[in-house]
Design an enzyme around this catalytic site. Structure first.
Site, PDB file in Angstrom:
ATOM      1  N   SER A 144      35.536  30.634   3.341  1.00 27.86           N
ATOM      2  CA  SER A 144      35.240  29.256   2.951  1.00 27.86           C
ATOM      3  C   SER A 144      35.772  28.305   4.010  1.00 27.86           C
ATOM      4  O   SER A 144      36.696  28.645   4.764  1.00 27.86           O
ATOM      5  CB  SER A 144      35.893  28.942   1.599  1.00 27.86           C
ATOM      6  OG  SER A 144      35.849  27.547   1.327  1.00 27.86           O
ATOM      7  N   TYR A 157      44.117  29.468  -3.290  1.00 26.72           N
ATOM      8  CA  TYR A 157      42.746  29.833  -2.912  1.00 26.72           C
ATOM      9  C   TYR A 157      42.552  29.679  -1.411  1.00 26.72           C
ATOM     10  O   TYR A 157      42.024  30.575  -0.737  1.00 26.72           O
ATOM     11  CB  TYR A 157      41.767  28.942  -3.682  1.00 26.72           C
ATOM     12  CG  TYR A 157      40.334  29.036  -3.228  1.00 26.72           C
ATOM     13  CD1 TYR A 157      39.528  30.114  -3.605  1.00 26.72           C
ATOM     14  CD2 TYR A 157      39.750  28.037  -2.442  1.00 26.72           C
ATOM     15  CE1 TYR A 157      38.210  30.196  -3.209  1.00 26.72           C
ATOM     16  CE2 TYR A 157      38.428  28.106  -2.034  1.00 26.72           C
ATOM     17  CZ  TYR A 157      37.664  29.191  -2.419  1.00 26.72           C
ATOM     18  OH  TYR A 157      36.361  29.269  -2.022  1.00 26.72           O
TER      19      TYR A 157
END
Length: 290
Positions: A144, A157
């Site tokens: 990401s 995350y």
């Protein structure tokens, strides 16, 4: 050595896509199948696993890739039914808000397992078989944009996604002598089922202010990058992370002013929170949740 249009084809190869039941994972599985690969979807959700497999003509294997024994069983079944796996897409993942001062040990471990641990398990198992058989291969991990920048409220995350990027580089060096390439794809805001439910048309339209290309991405555009990385068109590319994000990584905080259209540095007043949008994208089927 001249390139040939056939270099993009995956005919005769077996591809595994983890978390391939919906969203980006399903898009990648569809792309692999469209370019000739025999595809196995490893997905924890039995319903989406079965539906995606049926619609794509793929092998659906209900699997929780956070568990090493389940990964071993899924790989054995895939090899028995389709043949040796030479393409692996580590797509499974999950996200939830976890502010630094409130993150519990269990929350940290859940996000680590959902986004990083399975990358080791799946890559290791597939690579061991490739090395033993003397076969080349391509490993692709979906990380990401949050892996390369701060993500307030999503520290665990983001740390896991950063780990995927570094693991990609290190694994690429260790596996290069065996002809196994390891790369990653870093999306930003991408249209998935969950993102559409979260934002609505008006909110999605406003994301154009923060994406230099003026719109959210589509799962097929992520799939296109994955097919390229799996194919011989990228035969000399390893250890890299491709940002398939419409330019947001390059923008570094610059955005289109909604009134003038000019670039400005700072937050546009009418945009949807990027972290909220990305959380919705993950819920839409980036893969398995933590």
């Amino acid at each position: 050595m001249a390139i040939d249009p056939s270099d993009i084809l995956l005919t005769g190869r077996v591809a595994v896509v983890t978390g391939g039941g919906a969203g980006i994972g399903r898009g990648i599985a569809a792309g692999m199948a469209a370019f000739g690969a025999s595809v196995a979807i490893w997905e924890r959700d039995p319903q989406t696993c079965a539906q995606a497999a049926e619609s794509l003509g793929a092998l659906g294997v209900e699997t929780d890739v956070r568990d090493g024994e389940q990964v071993d069983a899924a790989l054995q079944r895939t090899t028995d039914e389709l043949g040796p796996v030479t393409i692996l897409v580590n797509n499974a993942g999950g996200v939830f808000s976890s502010p630094l001062l409130e993150t519990s040990e269990n929350g940290w471990d859940a996000l680590y397992k959902a986004n990083l641990r399975h990358v080791l398990l799946c890559t290791q198992r597939v690579a061991r078989r490739l090395v033993s058989a003397g076969l080349p291969g391509s490993v692709i991990s979906v990380t990401s944009i949050e892996g390369v920048r701060a993500a307030p409220g999503y520290a665990a995350y983001a740390a896991a996604k950063a780990g995927v990027i570094n693991y990609t580089q290190t694994a690429a060096l260790e596996l290069a002598p065996h002809g196994i390439r390891v790369n990653a794809i870093a999306p930003d805001i991408t249209l998935t089922e969950g993102l559409a439910r979260l934002g609505g048309d008006a909110a999605l339209a406003r994301t154009g202010n923060i994406v230099p290309l003026g719109r959210p991405g589509h799962v097929d555009e992520i799939a296109g990058a994955a097919v390229f990385l799996a194919s011989d068109m990228s035969a000399y590319l390893t250890g890299q992370t491709l940002h398939v994000d419409g330019g947001t990584h390059a923008a570094g905080g610059w955005y289109h002013d909604p009134q003038t259209g000019d670039y400005r540095l700072g937050p546009p007043g009418d945009r949807v929170s990027p972290t909220t949008m990305r959380a919705g994208a993950a819920r839409g089927g980036v893969g398995q949740s933590g």
